[in-house]
Scaffold this motif. Structure first.
Motif, PDB file in Angstrom:
ATOM      1  N   ASP A 208       7.751  11.174   3.944  1.00 38.46           N
ATOM      2  CA  ASP A 208       8.773  10.287   3.401  1.00 38.46           C
ATOM      3  C   ASP A 208       9.738   9.714   4.604  1.00 38.46           C
ATOM      4  O   ASP A 208       9.777   8.324   4.780  1.00 38.46           O
ATOM      5  N   ARG A 211       7.107   7.311   6.449  1.00 42.91           N
ATOM      6  CA  ARG A 211       7.154   6.035   5.685  1.00 42.91           C
ATOM      7  C   ARG A 211       8.338   5.196   6.063  1.00 42.91           C
ATOM      8  O   ARG A 211       8.309   3.819   6.225  1.00 42.91           O
ATOM      9  N   ILE A 237      -1.887   7.243   5.695  1.00 44.65           N
ATOM     10  CA  ILE A 237      -0.607   6.296   5.613  1.00 44.65           C
ATOM     11  C   ILE A 237      -0.480   5.267   6.631  1.00 44.65           C
ATOM     12  O   ILE A 237      -0.278   3.888   6.252  1.00 44.65           O
ATOM     13  N   HIS A 241      -0.875   1.511   6.090  1.00 47.81           N
ATOM     14  CA  HIS A 241       0.278   0.394   6.505  1.00 47.81           C
ATOM     15  C   HIS A 241      -0.004  -0.514   7.370  1.00 47.81           C
ATOM     16  O   HIS A 241       0.433  -1.855   7.131  1.00 47.81           O
TER      17      HIS A 241
END
Length: 301
Positions: A208, A211, A237, A241
């Motif tokens: 988290d 991100r 991720i 992204h």
């Protein structure tokens, strides 16, 4: 891929470091054992030999040790920093006043053994991950006063250097995040403060936070104490992204670099590298490297 030039050390830095070591060893009265047992007219020849396999680092520091004790000592380097050697390999020959050779011996060997140990241990880590794109990198966990030469030895062993101090890059760690008010706020505050050439890296403890960091676009993200599965997920991720396909991820310009840290040792680094991270930082290559066994052997006529 361009092969990097071997690193270099400033002669001014070498002079200061070696002089401090000699002053510490010789104290106020000099080498009283040698002065008491060997006459000033005596000369000697000696070789500094490696007694095990390794990567050599510290030749110029050894040279400075003998020169600062006595410029009359003739110093001949038989190998160069960065060379890999086998047991029994002669590294250096010295010839001249016996008192001077024996008085400089320990300081010269200390630098050679310590720095060659770091280069050799780093090479073991680098070999473990040579089949991946990851690079092993050192940290600020170094011996006070020796950081520059220890980081030099890391590069000779095939590793890369992290920041040299608190003043050459911004690394936002968990305590900075806690005090400043969050990942996003810390990154934006750092960007507002830093010059355009200063890199910004942020440490995150979970995905988290990662991100949130990605949205603020730091130059690098340090993934702290994440196991291989979480690291793989972090790589995915990051790829998503940036809108990158798996085939062009490694060569992409401008993406966020990922650094793994925590629980890194010679047994775990391969699995960490195979997750796809770019850098793996560890204090082991500087703080836990065993010295390379090197001895000075006097040649007796």
């Amino acid at each position: 891929m361009i092969e990097p030039f071997r690193p270099v050390l400033s002669p001014l830095m070498i002079e200061d470091i070696v002089k401090a070591a000699l002053l510490e060893d010789l104290g106020r009265a000099g080498d009283i054992t040698t002065y008491a047992t060997i006459g000033p007219e005596k000369t000697a020849k000696a070789a500094l030999n490696s007694r095990e396999d390794g990567v050599i680092a510290g030749i110029e520091l050894a040279r400075a040790a003998f020169r600062l004790v006595d410029p009359a000592v003739v110093f001949t380097a038989l190998v160069s920093d960065g060379d890999r050697v086998a047991p029994g390999t002669p590294l250096i020959r010295v010839e001249g006043p016996a008192r001077s050779i024996l008085s400089a011996e320990r300081v010269a060997l200390n630098f050679l053994m310590h720095l060659s140990g770091i280069a050799t241990y780093t090479a073991r880590f680098a070999t473990e991950i040579a089949h991946t794109r990851a690079r092993v990198t050192c940290t600020r966990k170094t011996l006070p006063g020796l950081r520059a030469v220890e980081k030099y030895a890391v590069r000779l062993g095939g590793g890369s250097n992290h920041r040299f101090g608190l003043d050459d890059a911004i690394l936002i760690k968990d305590n900075h995040i806690a005090v400043s008010g969050g990942v996003d706020r810390a990154i934006h505050a750092a960007r507002a403060y830093a010059g355009h050439l200063v890199k910004i890296e942020v440490e995150v403890d979970n995905l988290d936070q990662m991100r949130e960091a990605l949205a603020a676009r730091p130059d690098a993200i340090l993934l702290d104490n994440m196991g291989p599965e979480l690291l793989r997920e972090a790589v995915e991720i990051n790829r998503a992204h940036g809108g990158l396909a798996e085939t062009d991820y490694a060569a992409a310009v401008g993406r966020v670099a990922l650094e793994a840290s925590g629980n890194v040792n010679i047994h775990t680094i391969r699995a960490i590298a195979e997750t796809g991270v770019d850098y793996i930082s560890t204090s082991k290559i500087t703080m836990a490297a065993p010295t390379l066994d090197i001895g000075l052997d006097v040649e007796i006529d």
